[in-house]
Design a protein around this motif. Structure first.
Motif, mmCIF file in Angstrom:
data_model
loop_
_atom_site.group_PDB
_atom_site.id
_atom_site.type_symbol
_atom_site.label_atom_id
_atom_site.label_comp_id
_atom_site.label_asym_id
_atom_site.label_seq_id
_atom_site.Cartn_x
_atom_site.Cartn_y
_atom_site.Cartn_z
ATOM 1 N N LEU A 1 0.824 -1.207 0.000
ATOM 2 C CA LEU A 1 0.000 0.000 0.000
ATOM 3 C C LEU A 1 0.862 1.262 0.000
ATOM 4 O O LEU A 1 0.485 2.272 -0.591
ATOM 5 N N LEU A 2 2.012 1.207 0.641
ATOM 6 C CA LEU A 2 2.936 2.337 0.577
ATOM 7 C C LEU A 2 3.459 2.517 -0.849
ATOM 8 O O LEU A 2 3.628 3.646 -1.327
ATOM 9 N N LYS A 3 3.680 1.411 -1.531
ATOM 10 C CA LYS A 3 4.093 1.475 -2.934
ATOM 11 C C LYS A 3 2.993 2.116 -3.781
ATOM 12 O O LYS A 3 3.267 2.944 -4.665
ATOM 13 N N ALA A 4 1.736 1.764 -3.484
ATOM 14 C CA ALA A 4 0.606 2.359 -4.207
ATOM 15 C C ALA A 4 0.524 3.859 -3.919
ATOM 16 O O ALA A 4 0.281 4.662 -4.833
ATOM 17 N N GLN A 5 0.711 4.237 -2.667
ATOM 18 C CA GLN A 5 0.715 5.649 -2.297
ATOM 19 C C GLN A 5 1.772 6.415 -3.091
ATOM 20 O O GLN A 5 1.505 7.506 -3.620
ATOM 21 N N ASN A 6 2.963 5.875 -3.154
ATOM 22 C CA ASN A 6 4.054 6.538 -3.884
ATOM 23 C C ASN A 6 3.710 6.693 -5.360
ATOM 24 O O ASN A 6 4.006 7.728 -5.971
ATOM 25 N N TYR A 7 3.093 5.680 -5.928
ATOM 26 C CA TYR A 7 2.711 5.752 -7.343
ATOM 27 C C TYR A 7 1.686 6.878 -7.552
ATOM 28 O O TYR A 7 1.782 7.632 -8.530
ATOM 29 N N ILE A 8 0.749 6.994 -6.640
ATOM 30 C CA ILE A 8 -0.252 8.064 -6.733
ATOM 31 C C ILE A 8 0.423 9.427 -6.657
ATOM 32 O O ILE A 8 0.136 10.328 -7.454
ATOM 33 N N HIS A 9 1.328 9.609 -5.702
ATOM 34 C CA HIS A 9 2.005 10.897 -5.535
ATOM 35 C C HIS A 9 2.819 11.272 -6.782
ATOM 36 O O HIS A 9 2.839 12.438 -7.184
ATOM 37 N N GLU A 10 3.455 10.279 -7.388
ATOM 38 C CA GLU A 10 4.296 10.543 -8.558
ATOM 39 C C GLU A 10 3.483 10.834 -9.818
ATOM 40 O O GLU A 10 4.020 11.403 -10.777
ATOM 41 N N ASN A 11 2.213 10.446 -9.816
ATOM 42 C CA ASN A 11 1.392 10.597 -11.018
ATOM 43 C C ASN A 11 0.113 11.387 -10.755
ATOM 44 O O ASN A 11 -0.889 11.215 -11.448
ATOM 45 N N ILE A 12 0.162 12.270 -9.764
ATOM 46 C CA ILE A 12 -1.051 12.937 -9.306
ATOM 47 C C ILE A 12 -1.698 13.817 -10.384
ATOM 48 O O ILE A 12 -2.904 14.040 -10.368
ATOM 49 N N GLY A 13 -0.936 14.298 -11.327
ATOM 50 C CA GLY A 13 -1.508 15.135 -12.373
ATOM 51 C C GLY A 13 -2.079 14.354 -13.538
ATOM 52 O O GLY A 13 -2.753 14.919 -14.401
ATOM 53 N N ALA A 14 -1.831 13.040 -13.558
ATOM 54 C CA ALA A 14 -2.290 12.202 -14.668
ATOM 55 C C ALA A 14 -3.689 11.660 -14.378
ATOM 56 O O ALA A 14 -4.195 11.732 -13.254
ATOM 57 N N ASP A 15 -4.328 11.113 -15.402
ATOM 58 C CA ASP A 15 -5.634 10.483 -15.245
ATOM 59 C C ASP A 15 -5.412 9.053 -14.749
ATOM 60 O O ASP A 15 -5.463 8.086 -15.497
#
Length: 276
Positions: A174-188
């Protein structure tokens, strides 16, 4: 007063075999029939009378009607007023995996026991899903989230909901998922993309994420976008750029999400912050 019978079907642009119906009926009667999909309806005005499973039912405004695949039924207006209702049709291939992730062990050919019921939570999900489809909302993640929450409520009503997982530490996945969200927050960002990053089924991922962080992935992404937008506004960025840089469809979308959190519109917030 004579009312015209109206039926408006809209297919989801995001999920296959998910359809919404908005209907107004006065002198029309459905013949006995059954659907291949699960059918979830909410009576909104008038009275909806129908015969199914050997019983005659009367649905009043606010009541929920549920038909399992293959469940025969008819239907008509039960009084002199126009009958208005919304219905969503979800194919078993879409609903049953969600039910499985919510804790239903035997989700294939799953039978929902209640045909007519009053449940405010379930009604909320059905109407929001219908509105999302009808408005062609460009947010697949939100639609999947609503469908999963509806499935969870169904499993809960049927006594099949999995107990909450107790955890005192953040799960590595889930921390890995969080990081992915933060890195791609401007994308769809889509639910498929996030869940693939952590090798989980998307509905199992929703459940794990909400148990760990207390909110759904959709809510978490929205909160991150609002906070990033706030920081950009404080830095003096052009409002129109802020809208699109952080994944909002237009200024109205940002306004609707921003004001309930900060008590003012993004434009007002930026003006207030820069002046002070």
């Amino acid at each position: 007063m004579k009312f015209e019978n109206q039926f408006q079907f809209v297919k989801s642009q995001h999920l296959d075999q998910v359809t919404a119906l908005q209907a107004t009926m006065h002198d029309f009667s459905y013949g006995k029939h059954a659907h291949e999909e699960y059918s979830f309806g909410v009576t909104q005005a008038g009275r909806q009378d129908f015969f199914s499973n050997g019983e005659f039912h009367k649905s009043h405004p606010g009541n929920i009607i549920i038909f399992n695949p293959g469940q025969f039924h008819d239907g008509h207006s039960g009084d002199d007023n126009a009958l208005q209702y919304r219905m969503i049709y979800i194919h078993p291939s879409q609903l049953e995996p969600m039910l499985g992730s919510a804790g239903v062990k035997q989700c294939q050919d799953y039978q929902i026991k209640d045909t007519l019921l009053d449940d405010p939570q379930l009604r909320h999900f059905i109407l929001n899903i219908a509105a999302h489809i009808e408005n062609n909302a460009n947010d697949k993640l939100q639609l999947e989230n609503l469908l999963y929450q509806m499935s969870e409520r169904i499993a809960q009503r049927q006594g099949d909901l999995l107990p909450e997982r107790q955890s005192n530490k953040n799960d590595t996945l889930l921390l890995k998922a969080q990081n992915y969200i933060h890195e791609n927050i401007g994308a769809d960002i889509t639910l498929d993309e996030i869940s693939n990053q952590v090798s989980l089924s998307k509905y199992h991922f929703i459940r794990m994420f909400r148990q760990q962080f207390g909110i759904t992935p959709h809510q978490y992404i929205l909160n991150c976008r609002i906070n990033r937008a706030r920081q950009a506004l404080e830095a003096g960025c052009v409002l129109e750029d802020v809208v699109f840089d952080f994944g909002f469809s237009d200024l109205s979308h940002l306004n609707r999400r921003f004001k309930p959190v900060f008590g003012m519109t993004p434009r007002q917030y930026q003006k207030h912050f820069l002046i002070s």
